[in-house]
Design a protein around this motif. Structure first.
Motif, PDB file in Angstrom:
ATOM      1  N   TYR A 164       1.580   0.033   7.371  1.00  0.00           N
ATOM      2  CA  TYR A 164       0.611   0.875   6.658  1.00  0.00           C
ATOM      3  C   TYR A 164      -0.487   1.416   7.566  1.00  0.00           C
ATOM      4  O   TYR A 164      -1.043   2.487   7.303  1.00  0.00           O
ATOM      5  CB  TYR A 164       0.004   0.105   5.472  1.00  0.00           C
ATOM      6  N   PHE A 165      -0.785   0.705   8.675  1.00  0.00           N
ATOM      7  CA  PHE A 165      -1.858   1.193   9.547  1.00  0.00           C
ATOM      8  C   PHE A 165      -1.457   2.451  10.319  1.00  0.00           C
ATOM      9  O   PHE A 165      -2.300   3.115  10.920  1.00  0.00           O
ATOM     10  CB  PHE A 165      -2.341   0.091  10.508  1.00  0.00           C
ATOM     11  N   SER A 166      -0.165   2.796  10.304  1.00  0.00           N
ATOM     12  CA  SER A 166       0.294   4.029  10.962  1.00  0.00           C
ATOM     13  C   SER A 166       0.589   5.139   9.962  1.00  0.00           C
ATOM     14  O   SER A 166       1.074   6.203  10.336  1.00  0.00           O
ATOM     15  CB  SER A 166       1.562   3.740  11.784  1.00  0.00           C
ATOM     16  N   ASP A 167       0.310   4.877   8.693  1.00  0.00           N
ATOM     17  CA  ASP A 167       0.650   5.825   7.631  1.00  0.00           C
ATOM     18  C   ASP A 167      -0.590   6.587   7.166  1.00  0.00           C
ATOM     19  O   ASP A 167      -1.710   6.296   7.573  1.00  0.00           O
ATOM     20  CB  ASP A 167       1.278   5.073   6.455  1.00  0.00           C
ATOM     21  N   LYS A 168      -0.359   7.578   6.318  1.00  0.00           N
ATOM     22  CA  LYS A 168      -1.439   8.389   5.767  1.00  0.00           C
ATOM     23  C   LYS A 168      -1.360   8.376   4.240  1.00  0.00           C
ATOM     24  O   LYS A 168      -0.336   8.031   3.652  1.00  0.00           O
ATOM     25  CB  LYS A 168      -1.354   9.825   6.294  1.00  0.00           C
ATOM     26  N   LYS A 215      -6.354   2.410   3.574  1.00  0.00           N
ATOM     27  CA  LYS A 215      -5.887   1.233   4.302  1.00  0.00           C
ATOM     28  C   LYS A 215      -6.761  -0.001   4.101  1.00  0.00           C
ATOM     29  O   LYS A 215      -6.269  -1.130   4.165  1.00  0.00           O
ATOM     30  CB  LYS A 215      -5.784   1.564   5.791  1.00  0.00           C
ATOM     31  N   SER A 216      -8.037   0.200   3.853  1.00  0.00           N
ATOM     32  CA  SER A 216      -8.937  -0.944   3.665  1.00  0.00           C
ATOM     33  C   SER A 216      -8.591  -1.759   2.425  1.00  0.00           C
ATOM     34  O   SER A 216      -9.036  -2.897   2.272  1.00  0.00           O
ATOM     35  CB  SER A 216     -10.397  -0.469   3.573  1.00  0.00           C
ATOM     36  N   LEU A 256       0.825  -1.204   0.000  1.00  0.00           N
ATOM     37  CA  LEU A 256       0.000   0.000   0.000  1.00  0.00           C
ATOM     38  C   LEU A 256       0.859   1.254   0.000  1.00  0.00           C
ATOM     39  O   LEU A 256       0.380   2.339  -0.328  1.00  0.00           O
ATOM     40  CB  LEU A 256      -0.927   0.028   1.222  1.00  0.00           C
ATOM     41  N   SER A 257       2.132   1.090   0.374  1.00  0.00           N
ATOM     42  CA  SER A 257       3.038   2.226   0.517  1.00  0.00           C
ATOM     43  C   SER A 257       3.872   2.442  -0.738  1.00  0.00           C
ATOM     44  O   SER A 257       3.966   1.567  -1.601  1.00  0.00           O
ATOM     45  CB  SER A 257       3.976   2.008   1.709  1.00  0.00           C
ATOM     46  N   LEU A 296       0.915   6.343   1.553  1.00  0.00           N
ATOM     47  CA  LEU A 296      -0.015   5.320   1.089  1.00  0.00           C
ATOM     48  C   LEU A 296      -0.531   5.611  -0.310  1.00  0.00           C
ATOM     49  O   LEU A 296      -0.942   6.726  -0.621  1.00  0.00           O
ATOM     50  CB  LEU A 296      -1.200   5.197   2.049  1.00  0.00           C
ATOM     51  N   ALA A 313      -6.005  -3.229   1.975  1.00  0.00           N
ATOM     52  CA  ALA A 313      -5.267  -4.403   2.457  1.00  0.00           C
ATOM     53  C   ALA A 313      -6.152  -5.633   2.547  1.00  0.00           C
ATOM     54  O   ALA A 313      -5.645  -6.767   2.552  1.00  0.00           O
ATOM     55  CB  ALA A 313      -4.655  -4.103   3.824  1.00  0.00           C
ATOM     56  N   THR A 369       4.443  -5.090   4.268  1.00  0.00           N
ATOM     57  CA  THR A 369       4.460  -3.836   5.033  1.00  0.00           C
ATOM     58  C   THR A 369       5.564  -3.950   6.075  1.00  0.00           C
ATOM     59  O   THR A 369       5.828  -5.043   6.584  1.00  0.00           O
ATOM     60  CB  THR A 369       3.097  -3.563   5.696  1.00  0.00           C
TER      61      THR A 369
END
Length: 342
Positions: free
Chosen positions: A163-167, A178-179, A48-49, A174, A181, A157
């Motif tokens: 990724y859950f800590s990213d924007k 995030k969804s 995602l990143s 990102l 994923a 990741t």
């Protein structure tokens, strides 16, 4: 200007990007943009990143393990290449013609077909025509390329920057919300410390909010104790003199830390990911190193090999390992069941 102010200024653009990516994904989900199921056992790898999640090292791991048993091929977009269309790696290929990562795969695995293409479906048709006996296809960087659907999708990741800590871009790194994923059946947390407690694993698992069908695995980086080039191998412990470390990757921090733990003396010249080295870059490198060695990554070596004399340029091999053998066996068993190669 502080980072918070920059984020405030960029937030409207991030919101626009969010709307665009959501609409795009919905068009795929609703079938308005068709998704083609690959009629061949296939493993897709993505993130995602924007870069730096250990995707290439993981692809190399898959190549190494599956080519022993099956007739395989690797399909990549060939990011950063100066060509277009479908290209099959051959003896005249270079990082410029097929991209640095595909060229790295080709250099290490001459017995595996490496193909690059913007349009993956067109490339898959070409591959199956070229090799009707092809048993397994590995797709690199395919998370957002939803026109094709592999047998299984794996998302990478990192442990330090999950990724859950990213924007979302451009505020964060990102590529989509995030969804996204949830489309992956396996989440691979990469670049973990050597020792990871069960409590920490549990915390990460909870933050990932896995679905009932998603599997979670953890890996780490293993750097070689030697540097090498086409002429010679040298043990790191025998390097006493200053050298220049040149990197053009998304996240050089693990390598820098590794060299520092070895007590090595070096100057780090950091360039952007997939960077093509110019005459000015080369002048800067030579001015910094004078007559000392240049050490770089496997990926950067493919772009620097024609610019720096062979006896002075080295790279450090890198591998991916699971946290333990039990986890690796579980991962490989699960993967083989999913791809169902006869």
């Amino acid at each position: 200007m502080g980072m918070n102010k920059w984020r405030i200024l960029l937030f409207p653009f991030s919101l626009i990007y969010r709307i665009i990516t959501i609409i795009r994904n919905k068009l795929f989900d609703w079938g308005i943009i068709p998704i083609h199921q690959i009629q061949l056992s296939s493993i897709g790898v993505g993130n995602l990143s924007v870069g730096g999640t250990g995707k290439s090292v993981f692809i190399d791991f898959l190549i190494t393990n599956f080519k022993k048993e099956y007739d395989i091929a690797v399909l990549s977009r060939g990011y950063g290449r100066k060509t277009k269309g479908v290209l099959v790696a051959d003896q005249i290929s270079s990082s410029a013609t097929i991209g640095d990562e595909p060229f790295q795969f080709f250099s290490k695995h001459k017995d595996v077909q490496i193909v690059v293409a913007e349009r993956r479906l067109k490339a898959i048709k070409r591959l199956t025509q070229m090799n009707p006996k092809l048993e397994l296809l590995l797709l690199d960087d395919v998370m957002q390329h939803r026109y094709v659907s592999p047998s299984i999708l794996i998302l990478t990741t990192t442990y330090d920057k999950p990724y859950f800590s990213d924007k979302l871009l451009p505020v964060g790194n990102l590529r989509e919300i995030k969804s996204g994923a949830k489309r992956a059946e396996i989440i691979l947390v990469t670049k973990c410390p050597d020792q990871l407690s069960e409590d920490k694993i549990k915390v990460i698992s909870e933050k990932l909010n896995l679905t009932s069908i998603q599997q979670l695995f953890f890996t780490k980086i293993k750097y070689s104790p030697i540097i090498q080039n086409e002429l010679v191998n040298i043990k790191l412990k025998n390097i006493k003199e200053h050298f220049v470390l040149v990197t053009g990757i998304a996240d050089p921090d693990p390598l820098v830390k590794y060299f520092k733990t070895k007590g090595l003396i070096f100057t780090h010249l950091k360039f952007s990911d997939h960077h093509y080295f110019s005459a000015n870059d080369l002048e800067k490198i030579n001015k910094t190193r004078k007559s000392s060695k240049v050490i770089t990554t496997e990926k950067d070596f493919t772009r620097l090999a024609s610019l720096i004399e062979k006896e002075s340029l080295f790279y450090i091999p890198i591998e991916m390992e699971f946290l333990n053998l039990e986890m690796e066996i579980k991962f490989m068993d699960y993967l083989k069941k999913k791809i169902q190669i006869n």
